[in-house]
Design an enzyme around this catalytic site. Sequence first.
Site, short mmCIF file in Angstrom:
data_model
loop_
_atom_site.label_atom_id
_atom_site.label_comp_id
_atom_site.label_asym_id
_atom_site.label_seq_id
_atom_site.Cartn_x
_atom_site.Cartn_y
_atom_site.Cartn_z
N HIS A 1 -19.99 9.60 -2.48
CA HIS A 1 -21.10 9.71 -3.46
C HIS A 1 -22.18 8.74 -3.03
CE1 HIS A 1 -22.50 10.26 -7.85
NE2 HIS A 1 -23.44 9.57 -7.22
N HIS B 1 -26.64 8.15 -2.49
CA HIS B 1 -28.05 8.56 -2.60
C HIS B 1 -28.80 8.03 -1.39
CE1 HIS B 1 -27.58 9.84 -6.82
NE2 HIS B 1 -26.67 8.88 -6.85
N LYS C 1 -23.21 19.76 -7.52
CA LYS C 1 -23.21 18.64 -8.46
C LYS C 1 -23.82 19.03 -9.80
CE LYS C 1 -23.29 14.21 -9.83
NZ LYS C 1 -24.05 13.07 -9.34
N HIS D 1 -21.40 14.62 -13.08
CA HIS D 1 -21.89 13.39 -13.72
C HIS D 1 -21.41 13.48 -15.17
CE1 HIS D 1 -24.89 10.02 -14.31
NE2 HIS D 1 -24.52 10.33 -15.55
N HIS E 1 -18.19 8.70 -10.29
CA HIS E 1 -18.40 7.31 -10.73
C HIS E 1 -17.86 7.02 -12.13
CE1 HIS E 1 -21.85 9.37 -12.42
NE2 HIS E 1 -22.59 9.26 -11.35
N ASP F 1 -21.95 5.37 -4.84
CA ASP F 1 -23.10 5.61 -5.71
C ASP F 1 -24.23 4.65 -5.36
OD1 ASP F 1 -24.65 6.90 -7.57
OD2 ASP F 1 -23.84 5.82 -9.28
C1 NCD Z 1 -28.67 7.28 -9.46
C2 NCD Z 1 -30.02 7.39 -8.76
O1 NCD Z 1 -30.79 6.43 -8.78
O2 NCD Z 1 -30.30 8.43 -8.16
N1 NCD Z 1 -28.67 6.12 -10.28
C3 NCD Z 1 -27.58 5.45 -10.72
O3 NCD Z 1 -27.75 4.52 -11.51
N2 NCD Z 1 -26.38 5.75 -10.31
C4 NCD Z 1 -28.38 8.53 -10.21
C5 NCD Z 1 -26.95 8.69 -10.61
O4 NCD Z 1 -26.07 8.83 -9.77
O5 NCD Z 1 -26.68 8.73 -11.82
ZN ZN Z 2 -25.12 8.79 -8.11
#
Ligand code: NCD
Ligand code: ZN
Length: 350
Positions: free
Chosen positions: A14, A16, A100, A137, A175, A248
Amino acid sequence: MQKELTIIQPDDWHLHLRNGHVLEKVLPYTSTHYKRAIVMPNLQPPVITTAQAQQYREEILAATPAEHAFSPLMVLYMTEQTQPEDVKAGYLSGQVAAVKLYPAGATTNSDAGVKDLEKIYPVLEVMQEIGMPFLVHGEVVDQAIDIFDREAVFIETKLIPIRERFPTLKIVFEHITTKDGVDYVQSCDSHTAATVTTHHLVINRNAMLVGGIQPHYYCLPVAKRESHRLALKEAATSGDPRFFLGTDSAPHLAHLKEAACGCAGIFNVANTMAILAQVFEQEGKLENLEKFASVNGPNFYNLPINTGKMTLTRSDEAIPLPKDVQTDDGTIKVFDPQMPIHWQVSAVSQ
Ligand code: NCD
Ligand code: ZN
């Protein structure tokens, strides 16, 4: 005391990565340690179709340093208009690894997400049939529900009904932040798994709220009370195949987090493996780090386990925090676990 640990090269289930300049800056932190990562699709605009995922994948590969053999695993962002045929074709051709679910309004760039779960049942039907993971999520968005209860309420009102309707759909509860999440996953069979982040293993909500508001500890789902962290730590370090690493890691520019309305997300890939070694050592479970970071994820996704290795080394003195990331638009702060870290990654062989 153990001074060195060699494990199968890990993956991040996971992550970003964003796009453009930020992608170029943050990607090497992932590709230097991890062989694969499940790349989240919550860009602006979101990655909805297989064609868009393919385009994003090419952008990621173009930003990968030549010496890193990194494979991004692409994810589609579920909408109420998502086409089952596109999802199926993307998965069967190997271009897409999962879909997702963002409940609309739950987190960063989730406005295009799903309001009415029944609208996506035809897609879930196909995913169940082809064995494609559905990433969730798991927070309700109802204003009447306290933010600290949103995961537990999601389990009761959304996840259990989906599971009843689709008994063999592969679901990853992303998460998880609560004992309720841990208990739910443990009550399920092998079609349900959960990712656990680095930060939820080491902080509770005090990190965010004590001594002034601490925006660099704000993420979604928000960290909960200590008893929940302890449940997560026990599950993650147990070796149970249903729990695996999803950092995450979610980079945001510091000034956007330190704002009147600061955004959610913690950038932790630069020091995740060192922090995990520290946590697993504290639990007397170093031997299970490999399962959590390198084995349980590919087994759930039905993908091969990596052939590369990672070696971590322990020093007597604490290792300083990695430097923050400088971009043209500002700084991205590295997650500070607020505890001494004696481990560091000393070698990765592909
Ligand atoms: C994530 C993001 O910034 O894209 N932020 C987070 O706090 N985890 C989005 C997410 O996974 O919920
Ligand atoms: Zn995330």
